[in-house]
Design an enzyme around this catalytic site. Structure first.
Site, PDB file in Angstrom:
ATOM      1  CB  CYS A 292      97.071   1.275  92.927  1.00  0.00           C
ATOM      2  SG  CYS A 292      98.401   2.465  92.749  1.00  0.00           S
TER       3      CYS A 292
ATOM      4  CG  HIS B   2      93.592   2.987  92.653  1.00  0.00           C
ATOM      5  ND1 HIS B   2      94.095   3.331  93.876  1.00  0.00           N
ATOM      6  CD2 HIS B   2      94.518   3.368  91.729  1.00  0.00           C
ATOM      7  CE1 HIS B   2      95.276   3.889  93.711  1.00  0.00           C
ATOM      8  NE2 HIS B   2      95.563   3.923  92.417  1.00  0.00           N
TER       9      HIS B   2
ATOM     10  CG  ASN C 255      97.510   6.752  93.161  1.00  0.00           C
ATOM     11  OD1 ASN C 255      97.369   5.941  94.078  1.00  0.00           O
ATOM     12  ND2 ASN C 255      97.817   6.406  91.927  1.00  0.00           N
TER      13      ASN C 255
HETATM   14  N1  ACO Z   1     101.250  20.429  84.973  1.00  0.00           N
HETATM   15  C1  ACO Z   1     101.204  20.991  83.764  1.00  0.00           C
HETATM   16  N2  ACO Z   1     101.390  20.293  82.629  1.00  0.00           N
HETATM   17  C2  ACO Z   1     101.643  18.978  82.729  1.00  0.00           C
HETATM   18  C3  ACO Z   1     101.711  18.310  83.990  1.00  0.00           C
HETATM   19  C4  ACO Z   1     101.507  19.102  85.138  1.00  0.00           C
HETATM   20  N3  ACO Z   1     101.548  18.589  86.380  1.00  0.00           N
HETATM   21  N4  ACO Z   1     101.973  17.006  83.768  1.00  0.00           N
HETATM   22  C5  ACO Z   1     102.059  16.832  82.452  1.00  0.00           C
HETATM   23  N5  ACO Z   1     101.866  18.025  81.822  1.00  0.00           N
HETATM   24  C6  ACO Z   1     101.887  18.326  80.395  1.00  0.00           C
HETATM   25  C7  ACO Z   1     102.680  17.326  79.610  1.00  0.00           C
HETATM   26  O1  ACO Z   1     104.054  17.661  79.642  1.00  0.00           O
HETATM   27  C8  ACO Z   1     102.084  17.517  78.243  1.00  0.00           C
HETATM   28  O2  ACO Z   1     102.645  18.653  77.655  1.00  0.00           O
HETATM   29  P1  ACO Z   1     103.019  18.667  76.087  1.00  0.00           P
HETATM   30  O3  ACO Z   1     101.715  18.489  75.379  1.00  0.00           O
HETATM   31  O4  ACO Z   1     103.639  20.000  75.925  1.00  0.00           O
HETATM   32  O5  ACO Z   1     103.960  17.513  75.897  1.00  0.00           O
HETATM   33  C9  ACO Z   1     100.606  17.822  78.516  1.00  0.00           C
HETATM   34  O6  ACO Z   1     100.562  18.223  79.893  1.00  0.00           O
HETATM   35  C10 ACO Z   1      99.684  16.660  78.326  1.00  0.00           C
HETATM   36  O7  ACO Z   1     100.266  15.511  78.922  1.00  0.00           O
HETATM   37  P2  ACO Z   1      99.520  14.139  79.016  1.00  0.00           P
HETATM   38  O8  ACO Z   1     100.415  13.105  79.629  1.00  0.00           O
HETATM   39  O9  ACO Z   1      98.902  13.798  77.684  1.00  0.00           O
HETATM   40  O10 ACO Z   1      98.346  14.534  80.026  1.00  0.00           O
HETATM   41  P3  ACO Z   1      97.114  13.677  80.455  1.00  0.00           P
HETATM   42  O11 ACO Z   1      95.903  14.493  80.338  1.00  0.00           O
HETATM   43  O12 ACO Z   1      97.131  12.311  79.835  1.00  0.00           O
HETATM   44  O13 ACO Z   1      97.382  13.446  82.017  1.00  0.00           O
HETATM   45  C11 ACO Z   1      98.210  11.885  83.655  1.00  0.00           C
HETATM   46  C12 ACO Z   1      98.550  12.806  82.495  1.00  0.00           C
HETATM   47  C13 ACO Z   1      97.515  12.693  84.721  1.00  0.00           C
HETATM   48  C14 ACO Z   1      99.487  11.287  84.208  1.00  0.00           C
HETATM   49  C15 ACO Z   1      97.283  10.770  83.125  1.00  0.00           C
HETATM   50  O14 ACO Z   1      97.831  10.163  82.000  1.00  0.00           O
HETATM   51  C16 ACO Z   1      96.992   9.692  84.159  1.00  0.00           C
HETATM   52  O15 ACO Z   1      96.310   9.936  85.132  1.00  0.00           O
HETATM   53  N6  ACO Z   1      97.488   8.471  83.913  1.00  0.00           N
HETATM   54  C17 ACO Z   1      97.213   7.359  84.818  1.00  0.00           C
HETATM   55  C18 ACO Z   1      98.178   7.369  85.947  1.00  0.00           C
HETATM   56  C19 ACO Z   1      97.773   6.314  86.945  1.00  0.00           C
HETATM   57  O16 ACO Z   1      96.615   5.915  86.998  1.00  0.00           O
HETATM   58  N7  ACO Z   1      98.653   5.796  87.774  1.00  0.00           N
HETATM   59  C20 ACO Z   1      98.178   4.820  88.732  1.00  0.00           C
HETATM   60  C21 ACO Z   1      98.990   3.746  88.969  1.00  0.00           C
HETATM   61  S1  ACO Z   1     100.332   4.218  89.971  1.00  0.00           S
HETATM   62  C22 ACO Z   1     100.735   2.941  91.000  1.00  0.00           C
HETATM   63  O17 ACO Z   1     100.297   1.849  90.887  1.00  0.00           O
HETATM   64  C23 ACO Z   1     101.752   3.199  92.090  1.00  0.00           C
END
Ligand code: ACO
Length: 329
Positions: free
Chosen positions: A111, A256, A286
Site C-alpha cells: 500500500c 493511505h 483499500n
Molecule cells: N463483521 C463482523 N465482525 C467482524 C468482522 C466483520 N467484517 N471482522 C472481524 N469481526 C469480529 C472479529 O471476529 C472479532 O470478534 P470476536 O471478538 O468475537 O473475536 C471482533 O469483530 C473484533 O475484531 P477485531 O479484529 O478486534 O476488530 P477491529 O476493530 O480491530 O477491526 C480491522 C479489525 C478492521 C481488520 C482492523 O484491525 C484494521 O483495520 N487493521 C488494519 C488493517 C490494515 O490497515 N491493512 C492495510 C494493509 S493491507 C496491504 O498492504 C495490502
C-alpha cells in the site's frame, strides 16, 4: 529540486459491492463495517486485468499532462496483484499504450507502493536522466482475498490510478522505510505449480507463513492497526522536518485509505484539522497502492491542488513498508 504532478487519471471497475452485499456472504453487517472501518462500498474487477485498468488510467494521465507517448522515459508500475509473475505490469501497460522505448519496471511495496515509486521517480528526475515518468498503480486485491474470511474480505477493493511526474523547482522531501520483521503481518503466498522433479515441499522459516494456505491474503489486523497508527504520524512529521516545515504548514494530506479509524488516530496525534486530510475510503475501500494516486487524481479533478500547495502523501502496507513524501504542488 522538486516534482511536478503534470497529469493524473484513474479507473475503477463498474462492479460495486456494498456492505449489504457482504452481509449475504459472511457473518457481518453494514453497521460493523461502517463503524469499524468507514467503508460503505468497494469496486471489484469484473473481467478487467490490472494492466488494462492501469493503461486506462495512464491514457487519462498522459492526456491530462498534455505530452506525447514518446515523451515518457520511464514507466513505474506499482502493484501487489499483477496479472503476470513476469513481465512487469509496467511493461504490459507500455505495450497496451503502444510505447516502444521506456525503462519499465514494477515496485512491490504494497500500500506504500506509490510513495516508494514517487521517490524513485524523484531521484531519476533530479539526476536529469528522465524528463517524464509515468507511475501506474493498479490493483486487483480481490484476486487474493478470501471471501469466506469476514475480517479481511470487507476491507479491500480494486482500481487503478496513474500520474505523469516531471521536474519542478519546488521543495520535495521524503521519509521512507520498512520493518521487514513484520513481513508475516500481511502476506499472500504464490500458489505452487506441479513439478515432476521436486521431492521436497517448501519449508518457510516463519511458522505463520508455513501454515497459511496459498494465494489468500493473511493479515494480523490488530498488529497492522497498531503499526499504522504509530508510523503514519511519525512519517508525516519526519518528512515535514526534512523540508523545514511544521506539520501545520501542510495544506493537504493524502493518507493511505485502509481504515478510517487509523486516519482519525493519525489526525489526533498530529493535532491537525480534519479537513486537511482527503478521505474517500467510504466508496473504494483499500485499493492498496492505487489509493493515494486515486485521491491525488480526484483532488486535481476538484481543482483543489493549486500551485504552491504543500502536499503530503503517507502510506503503509505489507512488508511492513511505510513512508511519507512532502512537496510543493
Ligand atoms: N463483521 C463482523 N465482525 C467482524 C468482522 C466483520 N467484517 N471482522 C472481524 N469481526 C469480529 C472479529 O471476529 C472479532 O470478534 P470476536 O471478538 O468475537 O473475536 C471482533 O469483530 C473484533 O475484531 P477485531 O479484529 O478486534 O476488530 P477491529 O476493530 O480491530 O477491526 C480491522 C479489525 C478492521 C481488520 C482492523 O484491525 C484494521 O483495520 N487493521 C488494519 C488493517 C490494515 O490497515 N491493512 C492495510 C494493509 S493491507 C496491504 O498492504 C495490502
Amino acid at each position: 529540486m522538486g516534482i511536478k504532478i503534470k497529469g493524473c487519471g484513474y479507473y475503477v471497475p463498474e462492479l460495486v459491492a456494498s456492505n449489504e452485499d457482504f452481509s449475504k456472504i459472511v457473518d457481518t453487517s453494514d453497521e460493523w463495517i461502517t463503524t469499524r472501518t468507514g467503508i460503505k462500498t468497494r469496486h471489484i474487477a469484473n473481467g478487467e486485468l490490472a494492466y488494462q485498468m492501469g493503461a486506462n488510467a495512464a491514457m487519462k494521465a498522459i492526456k491530462d499532462a498534455g505530452i506525447e507517448l514518446s515523451d515518457i522515459d520511464m514507466i513505474i508500475g506499482t502493484t501487489v496483484t499483477a496479472d503476470c509473475l513476469t513481465p512487469s505490469m509496467a511493461c504490459l501497460v507500455g505495450k497496451e499504450l503502444g510505447i516502444e522505448k521506456a525503462m519499465c519496471f514494477d515496485v512491490n511495496a504494497a500500500c506504500a507502493g506509490y510513495v516508494f515509486a514517487l521517490d524513485i521517480a524523484h531521484k531519476y528526475l533530479a539526476c536529469g536522466d528522465c524528463k517524464n515518468i509515468l507511475i501506474v498503480s493498479s490493483e486487483i486485491v480481490s484476486r487474493m482475498v478470501d471471501y469466506t474470511d469476514r475480517s479481511t474480505c470487507v476491507l479491500f477493493g480494486d482500481g487503478a490510478a496513474a500520474t505523469v511526474v516531471s521536474y519542478s523547482d519546488g521543495e520535495y522531501k521524503s521519509y521512507i522505510n520498512s520493518d521487514p520483521q513484520g513481513a508475516d503481518k500481511i502476506f499472500a503466498k504464490i500458489p505452487s505449480t506441479p513439478n515432476p522433479f521436486r521431492t521436497q515441499t517448501p519449508d518457510w522459516s516463519d511458522e505463520r507463513m508455513q501454515e497459511a494456505p496459498e494465494l489468500f491474503m493473511q493479515m494480523a489486523g490488530n498488529d497492522v492497526y497498531k503499526f499504522a497508527t504509530t508510523i503514519m504520524p511519525e512519517a508525516v512529521k519526519k518528512a515535514s522536518e526534512k523540508a523545514g516545515w511544521e506539520t501545520a504548514d501542510l495544506d493537504i494530506i493524502i493518507p493511505h485509505q485502509a481504515n478510517i479509524r487509523i486516519v482519525q488516530t493519525a489526525i489526533k496525534k498530529l493535532k491537525l484539522p480534519e479537513d486537511k486530510f482527503y478521505i474517500n475510503i467510504q466508496e473504494y475501500g483499500n485499493i492498496s497502492s492505487a489509493c493515494i494516486p486515486l485521491a491525488l487524481s480526484q483532488l486535481k479533478e476538484m481543482g483543489k491542488l493549486e500551485s504552491g500547495k504543500k502536499v503530503c502523501l503517507v502510506g503503509f502496507g505489507a512488508g511492513l513498508t511505510y513512508g511519507a513524501a512532502v512537496f510543493e504542488y
